[in-house]
Design a protein around this motif. Sequence first.
Motif, PDB file in Angstrom:
ATOM      1  N   LEU A 119    -134.739 -83.496  62.040  1.00  0.00           N
ATOM      2  CA  LEU A 119    -135.624 -83.496  60.881  1.00  0.00           C
ATOM      3  C   LEU A 119    -136.577 -84.681  60.970  1.00  0.00           C
ATOM      4  O   LEU A 119    -136.174 -85.779  61.352  1.00  0.00           O
ATOM      5  N   ALA A 120    -137.836 -84.446  60.607  1.00  0.00           N
ATOM      6  CA  ALA A 120    -138.782 -85.553  60.547  1.00  0.00           C
ATOM      7  C   ALA A 120    -138.341 -86.535  59.468  1.00  0.00           C
ATOM      8  O   ALA A 120    -137.707 -86.144  58.479  1.00  0.00           O
ATOM      9  N   PRO A 121    -138.637 -87.795  59.620  1.00  0.00           N
ATOM     10  CA  PRO A 121    -138.333 -88.746  58.547  1.00  0.00           C
ATOM     11  C   PRO A 121    -138.961 -88.262  57.240  1.00  0.00           C
ATOM     12  O   PRO A 121    -140.108 -87.795  57.243  1.00  0.00           O
ATOM     13  N   PRO A 122    -138.242 -88.353  56.140  1.00  0.00           N
ATOM     14  CA  PRO A 122    -138.803 -87.853  54.883  1.00  0.00           C
ATOM     15  C   PRO A 122    -140.112 -88.524  54.513  1.00  0.00           C
ATOM     16  O   PRO A 122    -140.992 -87.896  53.918  1.00  0.00           O
ATOM     17  N   GLU A 123    -140.263 -89.785  54.897  1.00  0.00           N
ATOM     18  CA  GLU A 123    -141.505 -90.497  54.578  1.00  0.00           C
ATOM     19  C   GLU A 123    -142.709 -89.847  55.258  1.00  0.00           C
ATOM     20  O   GLU A 123    -143.805 -89.780  54.682  1.00  0.00           O
ATOM     21  N   LEU A 124    -142.522 -89.354  56.482  1.00  0.00           N
ATOM     22  CA  LEU A 124    -143.619 -88.702  57.190  1.00  0.00           C
ATOM     23  C   LEU A 124    -143.965 -87.377  56.526  1.00  0.00           C
ATOM     24  O   LEU A 124    -145.145 -87.063  56.314  1.00  0.00           O
ATOM     25  N   ALA A 125    -142.937 -86.584  56.200  1.00  0.00           N
ATOM     26  CA  ALA A 125    -143.179 -85.307  55.545  1.00  0.00           C
ATOM     27  C   ALA A 125    -143.887 -85.507  54.202  1.00  0.00           C
ATOM     28  O   ALA A 125    -144.823 -84.765  53.852  1.00  0.00           O
ATOM     29  N   VAL A 126    -143.457 -86.502  53.453  1.00  0.00           N
ATOM     30  CA  VAL A 126    -144.061 -86.800  52.157  1.00  0.00           C
ATOM     31  C   VAL A 126    -145.539 -87.175  52.326  1.00  0.00           C
ATOM     32  O   VAL A 126    -146.405 -86.719  51.561  1.00  0.00           O
ATOM     33  N   THR A 127    -145.827 -87.974  53.338  1.00  0.00           N
ATOM     34  CA  THR A 127    -147.213 -88.400  53.560  1.00  0.00           C
ATOM     35  C   THR A 127    -148.097 -87.219  53.945  1.00  0.00           C
ATOM     36  O   THR A 127    -149.259 -87.126  53.517  1.00  0.00           O
TER      37      THR A 127
END
Length: 268
Positions: A119-127
Amino acid sequence: MHDRAAAFRALHRPGRPFLLPNAWDHASAAALAAHGYPAIGTTSLGVAAAGGKPDAAGAIRAETLDLARRLRDLPVLLTVDVESGFSDDPAAVADYVAELATLGVVGVNLEDGRADGSLAPPELAVTKIAAVKDAVPALFVNARTDAWWLGVPEPRHEALARARAYGEAGADGLFVPGAPDDTVGLLAAEAGRPLNVLHRPGGPSLAELGRLGVARVSTGSLLFRTALGAALDIADAARAGRDTGLPAVPSYGWVQQLTGRFATGWPR
């Protein structure tokens, strides 16, 4: 764009889910439009496999854009599977989605799974989500988490945490493929956004999913894989010299008419 986007958004009624069939080329999309489906999604597996490329590898950026261009005149609301946005640069993802929007696309699926199975880091997905919503505010962003499909530890906790984070970033809906039936109601209640699940043959019906609070049910790659299976069954039966019952097969003339039927376009 705004009227069409609003019409698509209005289809998402928790408790009264609509079926979103997924197409992979012009013929499949046009056939679904001819059968009265008001909205159609694309399937990245179908688009990738039809082009001889792998799915979920960021390899079909051009093919996805080309398909959206070819479907723009169909009388349907179109949402596009853009995998993880074909980039880890949020600005590049936003630019790409904005280009899709100029073609009349009203929604995208944006996933957090990576080609390496993580899974991509949640921070990246959020951005990425925030960048897309900033670029095209009216567009429906269906944020997909692959917490179950990728087998991460404690997928329920991970999916719920990501659902909340994605919603706060501006996601309009949450898509959780592979979620067990007994968690769907919890996800619908806790996500804070319309919940999208996959149709599963033999699984809960639309009505049953509606009672759990689901807003949208997608076919994903099922139609594409079923079409391949039917083609193999018929070819193998012909080679073996045995008779086989055929599914409902569209006539040559009906398929031939699909391209002309929608040639005049549809007001945007």
